[in-house]
Design a protein around this motif. Structure first.
Motif, PDB file in Angstrom:
ATOM      1  N   SER A  23       0.831  -1.204   0.000  1.00 61.11           N
ATOM      2  CA  SER A  23       0.000   0.000   0.000  1.00 61.11           C
ATOM      3  C   SER A  23       0.862   1.248   0.000  1.00 61.11           C
ATOM      4  O   SER A  23       2.039   1.217   0.387  1.00 61.11           O
ATOM      5  CB  SER A  23      -0.950   0.031   1.214  1.00 61.11           C
ATOM      6  N   ALA A  24       0.260   2.357  -0.441  1.00 57.71           N
ATOM      7  CA  ALA A  24       0.871   3.683  -0.345  1.00 57.71           C
ATOM      8  C   ALA A  24      -0.021   4.539   0.532  1.00 57.71           C
ATOM      9  O   ALA A  24      -1.254   4.462   0.460  1.00 57.71           O
ATOM     10  CB  ALA A  24       1.019   4.316  -1.733  1.00 57.71           C
ATOM     11  N   ARG A  25       0.604   5.357   1.391  1.00 56.99           N
ATOM     12  CA  ARG A  25      -0.136   6.204   2.317  1.00 56.99           C
ATOM     13  C   ARG A  25       0.480   7.602   2.309  1.00 56.99           C
ATOM     14  O   ARG A  25       1.676   7.760   2.089  1.00 56.99           O
ATOM     15  CB  ARG A  25      -0.085   5.630   3.745  1.00 56.99           C
ATOM     16  N   ALA A  26      -0.350   8.587   2.597  1.00 60.26           N
ATOM     17  CA  ALA A  26       0.125   9.953   2.777  1.00 60.26           C
ATOM     18  C   ALA A  26      -0.579  10.533   3.995  1.00 60.26           C
ATOM     19  O   ALA A  26      -1.811  10.433   4.103  1.00 60.26           O
ATOM     20  CB  ALA A  26      -0.138  10.806   1.543  1.00 60.26           C
ATOM     21  N   LEU A  27       0.194  11.117   4.908  1.00 60.96           N
ATOM     22  CA  LEU A  27      -0.341  11.686   6.138  1.00 60.96           C
ATOM     23  C   LEU A  27       0.347  13.017   6.399  1.00 60.96           C
ATOM     24  O   LEU A  27       1.468  13.260   5.935  1.00 60.96           O
ATOM     25  CB  LEU A  27      -0.105  10.771   7.347  1.00 60.96           C
ATOM     26  N   LEU A  28      -0.311  13.875   7.179  1.00 57.83           N
ATOM     27  CA  LEU A  28       0.303  15.117   7.630  1.00 57.83           C
ATOM     28  C   LEU A  28       0.682  14.993   9.100  1.00 57.83           C
ATOM     29  O   LEU A  28      -0.089  14.448   9.913  1.00 57.83           O
ATOM     30  CB  LEU A  28      -0.661  16.295   7.464  1.00 57.83           C
ATOM     31  N   PHE A  29       1.879  15.506   9.435  1.00 60.54           N
ATOM     32  CA  PHE A  29       2.357  15.529  10.819  1.00 60.54           C
ATOM     33  C   PHE A  29       2.753  16.947  11.185  1.00 60.54           C
ATOM     34  O   PHE A  29       3.217  17.720  10.325  1.00 60.54           O
ATOM     35  CB  PHE A  29       3.571  14.611  10.983  1.00 60.54           C
ATOM     36  N   ASP A  30       2.570  17.293  12.471  1.00 63.93           N
ATOM     37  CA  ASP A  30       2.988  18.619  12.926  1.00 63.93           C
ATOM     38  C   ASP A  30       4.378  18.541  13.543  1.00 63.93           C
ATOM     39  O   ASP A  30       5.013  17.481  13.565  1.00 63.93           O
ATOM     40  CB  ASP A  30       1.950  19.223  13.876  1.00 63.93           C
ATOM     41  N   ARG A  31       4.875  19.663  14.053  1.00 65.08           N
ATOM     42  CA  ARG A  31       6.245  19.745  14.541  1.00 65.08           C
ATOM     43  C   ARG A  31       6.503  18.893  15.781  1.00 65.08           C
ATOM     44  O   ARG A  31       7.651  18.663  16.153  1.00 65.08           O
ATOM     45  CB  ARG A  31       6.616  21.196  14.850  1.00 65.08           C
ATOM     46  N   ARG A  32       5.458  18.389  16.422  1.00 64.92           N
ATOM     47  CA  ARG A  32       5.607  17.516  17.589  1.00 64.92           C
ATOM     48  C   ARG A  32       5.427  16.043  17.223  1.00 64.92           C
ATOM     49  O   ARG A  32       5.282  15.201  18.083  1.00 64.92           O
ATOM     50  CB  ARG A  32       4.609  17.931  18.673  1.00 64.92           C
ATOM     51  N   GLY A  33       5.459  15.751  15.933  1.00 66.48           N
ATOM     52  CA  GLY A  33       5.373  14.371  15.499  1.00 66.48           C
ATOM     53  C   GLY A  33       3.997  13.768  15.652  1.00 66.48           C
ATOM     54  O   GLY A  33       3.861  12.537  15.756  1.00 66.48           O
ATOM     55  N   ARG A  34       2.965  14.593  15.620  1.00 68.73           N
ATOM     56  CA  ARG A  34       1.592  14.110  15.759  1.00 68.73           C
ATOM     57  C   ARG A  34       0.895  14.141  14.400  1.00 68.73           C
ATOM     58  O   ARG A  34       0.979  15.126  13.670  1.00 68.73           O
ATOM     59  CB  ARG A  34       0.826  14.983  16.757  1.00 68.73           C
ATOM     60  N   ALA A  35       0.196  13.063  14.095  1.00 71.64           N
ATOM     61  CA  ALA A  35      -0.562  13.004  12.844  1.00 71.64           C
ATOM     62  C   ALA A  35      -1.822  13.843  12.972  1.00 71.64           C
ATOM     63  O   ALA A  35      -2.486  13.837  14.016  1.00 71.64           O
ATOM     64  CB  ALA A  35      -0.925  11.554  12.520  1.00 71.64           C
ATOM     65  N   LEU A  36      -2.148  14.566  11.932  1.00 73.50           N
ATOM     66  CA  LEU A  36      -3.367  15.374  11.926  1.00 73.50           C
ATOM     67  C   LEU A  36      -4.554  14.460  11.636  1.00 73.50           C
ATOM     68  O   LEU A  36      -4.616  13.824  10.582  1.00 73.50           O
ATOM     69  CB  LEU A  36      -3.280  16.489  10.875  1.00 73.50           C
ATOM     70  N   VAL A  66       0.665   6.501  -5.803  1.00 73.89           N
ATOM     71  CA  VAL A  66       1.301   7.588  -5.049  1.00 73.89           C
ATOM     72  C   VAL A  66       0.615   8.915  -5.370  1.00 73.89           C
ATOM     73  O   VAL A  66       0.327   9.720  -4.466  1.00 73.89           O
ATOM     74  CB  VAL A  66       2.809   7.646  -5.354  1.00 73.89           C
ATOM     75  N   CYS A  67       0.351   9.159  -6.641  1.00 77.73           N
ATOM     76  CA  CYS A  67      -0.344  10.401  -7.014  1.00 77.73           C
ATOM     77  C   CYS A  67      -1.717  10.481  -6.353  1.00 77.73           C
ATOM     78  O   CYS A  67      -2.133  11.546  -5.869  1.00 77.73           O
ATOM     79  CB  CYS A  67      -0.475  10.494  -8.530  1.00 77.73           C
ATOM     80  N   ASP A  68      -2.423   9.367  -6.309  1.00 79.17           N
ATOM     81  CA  ASP A  68      -3.759   9.351  -5.711  1.00 79.17           C
ATOM     82  C   ASP A  68      -3.707   9.680  -4.220  1.00 79.17           C
ATOM     83  O   ASP A  68      -4.557  10.437  -3.716  1.00 79.17           O
ATOM     84  CB  ASP A  68      -4.408   7.976  -5.905  1.00 79.17           C
ATOM     85  N   VAL A  69      -2.726   9.137  -3.492  1.00 78.89           N
ATOM     86  CA  VAL A  69      -2.689   9.418  -2.053  1.00 78.89           C
ATOM     87  C   VAL A  69      -2.255  10.857  -1.795  1.00 78.89           C
ATOM     88  O   VAL A  69      -2.726  11.487  -0.829  1.00 78.89           O
ATOM     89  CB  VAL A  69      -1.801   8.414  -1.280  1.00 78.89           C
TER      90      VAL A  69
END
Length: 501
Positions: A23-36, A66-69
């Motif tokens: 699988s391919a995944r995309a996530l956002l993380f903040d400066r404290r290493g927490r996923a949004l 990859v483009c889709d995620v």
């Protein structure tokens, strides 16, 4: 997983791209290493396997995933996407693709599980001092790595080999597509079997025997040399990512260590997903690692040492499909009710061949001791225990490189829903195991390395992986498993033996 509401996330944000073999995944993380929370996307796929041992992904379909995620993650991020300051990537190790001068793929994306170059690996052992190669490159001569695979391609597909302008992995193909040029990260190169680990340069002897030179590889780069400036079509598609740095990819295993807080020899990372691995990260030069283990790199400063199993959740998946097991929860309850080694079966779990510690490309699965009284749950439990015995071999080799007082932190999708397997591992190893709460350890590890490269965080030690459920070994079961391990190792010696013989 450590998460935060998008409205409470602290900038800068990093987009973590996590590309695995399934699988391919995309996530956002903040400066404290927490996923949004809620800002992520995932696309699943599966390698194509062939009866002769092939395991391939379609590079263009993988690129589309990859483009889709990335599309999905940015869409869900909304206005917060403007706060993204970098893209960090966790990438599966050992992929190989040949491309022509325009960057078009000439081959499939061969995965680590492709065993068709086993004959070439055996031939290389006759030509090279494998111990010396292992000492320099951190890799044995095995179908997983590029030397054997390239030699196989020379023989099997000479026209394609001759036409290939360059060889790399999916990371290089991805960046060729979106930037128009590519670099090979030290981390990804370290898993190729072509890199001199101590000097961080391509190994001349291994390149020569692999029938290529540096001109047919991509330039090496570390995390301090990111790519910038997407090609026009992709800059229009992903405006928030058009000018931010894309840091060179780091191997998924190294990222899993970082993401679960295993950033030093005080914490040993045990990962059990589709396959399995046991690893430590160290900033101290490890020197020659014991035979059976490998050495790769997180970056120029840090090495990752460990062993990888070709078996893991894929063995359970085979059992579920072939034995027509009940739903996962029901199967878990059935396995948990059985006694340790109460079935009397001996299993070699090499459905995808063997990597560490024996590195035999010809190893195959076997189940010994079946009778009419055995039910599917017995076979499933025996298979799970068999995988644990392979982890025990890795632990026996790796514990000498770990700190004297260390803990084992486990993560991976195969363990997240199976307390029974966690307990089996603890009982077999004879050590407590703490289950990491980081469900996306590889993604988080990539994000933390990206934040470090941005200068947003000074020390990875300040971002531990947290503590989950703890499993403690039972002395009686540990002793019973000791006898069962000896049965498996005896069967291995009879049917597999040493690949170096």
């Amino acid at each position: 997983m450590t998460v935060v509401r998008p409205t409470r996330a602290e900038p800068p944000l990093v987009l973590a791209l996590d590309v695995g073999t399934s699988s391919a995944r995309a996530l956002l993380f903040d400066r404290r290493g927490r996923a949004l929370r809620g800002i992520q996307a995932r696309v699943s796929y599966a390698p194509r396997t062939t009866p002769d041992g092939g395991s391939e992904l379609d590079p263009q379909r993988l690129f589309a995933a990859v483009c889709d995620v990335l599309d999905g993650c940015l869409r869900r991020a909304g206005a917060r996407a403007t706060e993204i300051r970098g893209v960090a990537t966790s990438m599966f190790w050992h992929s190989l693709i040949g491309v022509d001068a325009s960057g078009k793929p000439l081959t499939p994306c061969y995965t680590w599980a492709d065993l068709r170059s086993d004959g070439a690996a055996r031939g290389l052992r006759q030509q090279l001092d494998e111990s010396a190669v292992h000492a320099r490159t951190g890799c044995p001569l095995h179908p997983t790595f590029f030397p054997a695979r390239l030699r196989w391609l020379v023989t099997r597909h000479p026209e394609i080999f001759a036409r290939a302008h360059a060889w790399g992995g999916f990371w290089e193909y991805l960046t060729l597509r979106v930037f128009g040029h590519a670099m090979s990260s030290l981390s990804m190169a370290s898993g190729s079997g072509l890199l001199d680990q101590a000097r961080c340069v391509w190994d001349a002897e291994v390149l020569a025997i692999s029938m290529i030179d540096e001109a047919r590889l991509f330039p090496l780069a570390d995390l301090d040399v990111p790519l910038r400036g997407l090609r026009t079509a992709f800059a229009r598609r992903w405006p928030p990512l058009a000018r931010v740095p894309w840091f060179p990819a780091v191997g998924d295993g190294a990222c899993a260590n970082i993401g679960s807080g295993c950033v030093s020899p005080e914490r040993v990372a045990l990962t059990l997903g589709t396959s399995g691995a046991l690893r430590i990260v160290t900033e101290v030069e490890p020197g020659t690692v014991p035979w059976g283990l490998w050495r790769y790199r997180v970056d120029r400063r840090r090495s990752v040492v460990g062993g990888a199993l070709s078996e893991g959740g894929n063995v359970v998946a085979w059992c579920r499909e072939t034995l027509r097991l009940p739903a996962p929860r029901a199967a878990e309850r059935a396995v948990a009710r059985l006694a340790a080694d109460g079935h009397g079966l001996t299993v070699l779990p090499f459905f995808a061949g063997e990597r560490s510690p024996g590195w035999s490309g010809r190893a195959r699965a076997a189940i010994l001791g079946l009778s009419l009284s055995h039910r599917p749950a017995h076979i499933l439990r025996a298979a799970m225990e068999a995988v644990a015995y392979r982890f025990a071999l890795l632990y026996d080799l790796l514990r000498g490189l770990a700190a004297q007082r260390h803990e084992i932190v486990a993560s991976g999708g195969a363990l997240a829903g199976s307390p029974a397997w966690c307990q089996i591992l603890s009982d077999v190893l004879g050590r407590p195991i703490t289950l990491s709460p980081q469900a996306e350890a590889s993604s988080r590890g990539a994000a933390l390395l990206g934040l470090e490269a941005l200068g947003a965080i000074p020390d990875l030690d300040a971002f531990p992986g947290g503590r989950g459920r703890r499993f403690t070994p039972h002395p009686r079961r540990h002793a019973e498993y000791g006898a069962a391990r000896k049965r498996q190792y005896s069967l291995y010696d009879q049917f597999v033996g040493s690949p170096r013989s």
